[in-house]
Motif scaffolding. Structure first.
Motif, PDB file in Angstrom:
ATOM      1  N   ILE A  67       0.865  -1.180   0.000  1.00  0.00           N
ATOM      2  CA  ILE A  67       0.000   0.000   0.000  1.00  0.00           C
ATOM      3  C   ILE A  67       0.900   1.228   0.000  1.00  0.00           C
ATOM      4  CG2 ILE A  67      -1.843   1.240   1.183  1.00  0.00           C
ATOM      5  CD1 ILE A  67      -2.680  -1.367   2.469  1.00  0.00           C
ATOM      6  N   LYS A  68       0.731   2.082  -1.000  1.00  0.00           N
ATOM      7  CA  LYS A  68       1.585   3.255  -1.168  1.00  0.00           C
ATOM      8  C   LYS A  68       0.773   4.356  -1.818  1.00  0.00           C
ATOM      9  CE  LYS A  68       3.063   1.290  -5.573  1.00  0.00           C
ATOM     10  NZ  LYS A  68       4.172   0.790  -6.405  1.00  0.00           N
ATOM     11  N   ASP A  69       1.314   5.571  -1.787  1.00  0.00           N
ATOM     12  CA  ASP A  69       0.635   6.664  -2.477  1.00  0.00           C
ATOM     13  C   ASP A  69       1.535   7.233  -3.566  1.00  0.00           C
ATOM     14  OD1 ASP A  69       2.445   8.423  -1.288  1.00  0.00           O
ATOM     15  OD2 ASP A  69       1.069   9.050   0.283  1.00  0.00           O
ATOM     16  N   ALA A  70       0.990   8.182  -4.314  1.00  0.00           N
ATOM     17  CA  ALA A  70       1.682   8.687  -5.501  1.00  0.00           C
ATOM     18  C   ALA A  70       2.847   9.609  -5.172  1.00  0.00           C
ATOM     19  CB  ALA A  70       0.687   9.423  -6.404  1.00  0.00           C
ATOM     20  N   VAL A  71       2.962  10.058  -3.920  1.00  0.00           N
ATOM     21  CA  VAL A  71       4.050  10.970  -3.564  1.00  0.00           C
ATOM     22  C   VAL A  71       5.163  10.265  -2.805  1.00  0.00           C
ATOM     23  CG1 VAL A  71       2.563  12.995  -3.567  1.00  0.00           C
ATOM     24  CG2 VAL A  71       2.844  11.695  -1.459  1.00  0.00           C
ATOM     25  N   GLY A  72       5.082   8.931  -2.694  1.00  0.00           N
ATOM     26  CA  GLY A  72       6.181   8.172  -2.111  1.00  0.00           C
ATOM     27  C   GLY A  72       5.970   7.660  -0.703  1.00  0.00           C
ATOM     28  N   ASN A  73       4.827   7.943  -0.080  1.00  0.00           N
ATOM     29  CA  ASN A  73       4.573   7.429   1.265  1.00  0.00           C
ATOM     30  C   ASN A  73       4.213   5.949   1.208  1.00  0.00           C
ATOM     31  OD1 ASN A  73       4.863   9.971   2.695  1.00  0.00           O
ATOM     32  ND2 ASN A  73       2.936  10.573   1.744  1.00  0.00           N
ATOM     33  N   ASP A  74       4.748   5.180   2.156  1.00  0.00           N
ATOM     34  CA  ASP A  74       4.526   3.738   2.211  1.00  0.00           C
ATOM     35  C   ASP A  74       3.694   3.419   3.447  1.00  0.00           C
ATOM     36  OD1 ASP A  74       4.710   0.944   2.136  1.00  0.00           O
ATOM     37  OD2 ASP A  74       6.683   1.039   1.201  1.00  0.00           O
ATOM     38  N   TYR A  75       2.574   2.693   3.249  1.00  0.00           N
ATOM     39  CA  TYR A  75       1.665   2.410   4.354  1.00  0.00           C
ATOM     40  C   TYR A  75       1.666   0.947   4.779  1.00  0.00           C
ATOM     41  CZ  TYR A  75      -0.158   7.032   3.219  1.00  0.00           C
ATOM     42  OH  TYR A  75      -0.280   8.381   2.969  1.00  0.00           O
ATOM     43  N   GLY A  76       2.472   0.114   4.161  1.00  0.00           N
ATOM     44  CA  GLY A  76       2.555  -1.271   4.605  1.00  0.00           C
ATOM     45  C   GLY A  76       2.878  -2.226   3.476  1.00  0.00           C
ATOM     46  N   ARG A  77       3.575  -3.340   3.850  1.00  0.00           N
ATOM     47  CA  ARG A  77       3.945  -4.379   2.886  1.00  0.00           C
ATOM     48  C   ARG A  77       3.708  -5.759   3.503  1.00  0.00           C
ATOM     49  NH1 ARG A  77       7.771  -3.085  -1.276  1.00  0.00           N
ATOM     50  NH2 ARG A  77       8.258  -0.861  -1.388  1.00  0.00           N
ATOM     51  N   PRO A  78       2.467  -6.171   3.688  1.00  0.00           N
ATOM     52  CA  PRO A  78       2.219  -7.516   4.234  1.00  0.00           C
ATOM     53  C   PRO A  78       2.735  -8.592   3.282  1.00  0.00           C
ATOM     54  CG  PRO A  78       0.245  -6.150   4.329  1.00  0.00           C
ATOM     55  CD  PRO A  78       1.227  -5.423   3.481  1.00  0.00           C
ATOM     56  N   LYS A  79       3.362  -9.616   3.860  1.00  0.00           N
ATOM     57  CA  LYS A  79       3.933 -10.703   3.074  1.00  0.00           C
ATOM     58  C   LYS A  79       3.135 -11.993   3.289  1.00  0.00           C
ATOM     59  CE  LYS A  79       7.509  -8.221   1.703  1.00  0.00           C
ATOM     60  NZ  LYS A  79       7.723  -7.841   0.287  1.00  0.00           N
ATOM     61  N   ASP A  80       3.088 -12.805   2.234  1.00  0.00           N
ATOM     62  CA  ASP A  80       2.469 -14.135   2.283  1.00  0.00           C
ATOM     63  C   ASP A  80       1.071 -14.063   2.901  1.00  0.00           C
ATOM     64  OD1 ASP A  80       2.212 -16.803   1.843  1.00  0.00           O
ATOM     65  OD2 ASP A  80       3.610 -17.440   3.406  1.00  0.00           O
ATOM     66  N   VAL A  81       0.208 -13.301   2.252  1.00  0.00           N
ATOM     67  CA  VAL A  81      -1.145 -13.082   2.763  1.00  0.00           C
ATOM     68  C   VAL A  81      -2.037 -14.250   2.357  1.00  0.00           C
ATOM     69  CG1 VAL A  81      -3.143 -11.553   2.726  1.00  0.00           C
ATOM     70  CG2 VAL A  81      -0.829 -10.597   2.618  1.00  0.00           C
ATOM     71  N   ALA A  82      -2.748 -14.800   3.327  1.00  0.00           N
ATOM     72  CA  ALA A  82      -3.744 -15.845   3.082  1.00  0.00           C
ATOM     73  C   ALA A  82      -4.866 -15.647   4.093  1.00  0.00           C
ATOM     74  CB  ALA A  82      -3.134 -17.234   3.214  1.00  0.00           C
ATOM     75  N   GLY A  83      -6.100 -15.754   3.629  1.00  0.00           N
ATOM     76  CA  GLY A  83      -7.223 -15.463   4.509  1.00  0.00           C
ATOM     77  C   GLY A  83      -7.506 -13.977   4.532  1.00  0.00           C
ATOM     78  N   GLU A  84      -8.020 -13.489   5.651  1.00  0.00           N
ATOM     79  CA  GLU A  84      -8.386 -12.078   5.760  1.00  0.00           C
ATOM     80  C   GLU A  84      -7.227 -11.261   6.317  1.00  0.00           C
ATOM     81  OE1 GLU A  84     -11.615  -9.209   8.098  1.00  0.00           O
ATOM     82  OE2 GLU A  84     -12.110 -11.299   7.661  1.00  0.00           O
ATOM     83  N   LYS A  85      -6.982 -10.121   5.679  1.00  0.00           N
ATOM     84  CA  LYS A  85      -5.944  -9.191   6.122  1.00  0.00           C
ATOM     85  C   LYS A  85      -6.524  -7.790   6.113  1.00  0.00           C
ATOM     86  CE  LYS A  85      -1.793  -7.862   7.280  1.00  0.00           C
ATOM     87  NZ  LYS A  85      -1.170  -8.266   8.564  1.00  0.00           N
TER      88      LYS A  85
END
Length: 214
Positions: A67-85
């Motif tokens: 999850i990121k925005d167009a100006v370079g802010n990063d809001y998270g990088r969940p790895k190996d997602v399965a089920g509800e996140k």
């Protein structure tokens, strides 16, 4: 400046502040195969992203989110997602943000064209708040809770209209500044051409006189 028309306000009232998507995410070898969903959000707005990914860990596929925005802010990088996140964040700027998914093959699988089914739900602003918890904590009646939610929705619409007004004003100022520069550039060009023409006349007259042609 004219105030926003009633039709514009009604149009914004009809715009959804939350939506859900369902799609298949095909697994591929390597990286750089992101599939992104983009939305716009104003600054300091609560956003809740809920993703339900089919399959299970260790099945030869690995789904990563970003999850990121167009100006370079990063809001998270969940790895190996399965089920509800579920992820929640508050926007840091008036800009678009992307929710990206990447499905990478990590091992052998007997399934032809392996993929994961993704259900994505994005709630923005008032729709992102847990109104059931607010109702329980503040001991509100259902009608009071609904009125509270509508009040926050209207406030968000007012803020959106104000943002659009400021953006329109900024664009208008830019256009006026550009027109002013073009005007002075045109006047300067005309002055240079007139000066060059006058210099050519003087030079040619002096040249012809030196040759005794006039």
């Amino acid at each position: 400046m004219k105030s926003p028309s009633i039709s514009a306000v009604l149009l914004l009232l009809l715009l959804p502040f939350s939506y859900a998507l369902k799609f298949e995410l095909v697994a591929q070898h390597g990286h750089n195969n992101e599939r992104c969903i983009r939305n716009f959000v104003t600054k300091d707005t609560l956003v809740v992203v809920t993703a339900i990914v089919s399959g299970s860990r260790g099945d030869g596929q690995m789904v990563n989110m970003h999850i990121k925005d167009a100006v370079g802010n990063d809001y998270g990088r969940p790895k190996d997602v399965a089920g509800e996140k579920r992820m929640a964040f508050t926007s840091l700027a008036d800009t678009a943000f992307d929710v990206c998914f990447e499905n990478t093959l990590t091992g052998r699988t007997n399934v032809h064209n392996p993929s994961r089914h993704v259900e994505l739900d994005i709630d923005i602003g008032a729709d992102a708040r847990d109104w059931s918890a607010i109702q329980a904590n503040e001991k509100l009646k259902p009608v009071e809770t609904e009125l509270r939610r509508m009040e926050e929705t209207v406030n968000e619409i007012v803020q959106e209209l104000e943002y659009l007004r400021l953006r329109e004003q900024k664009l208008r100022d830019t256009n006026e500044s550009t027109n002013e520069r073009v005007k002075w550039f045109a006047l300067g060009t005309m002055g240079m051409l007139v000066g060059l023409g006058a210099w050519q006349v003087v030079y040619l007259r002096a040249y012809f006189r030196s040759k005794h042609l006039i």
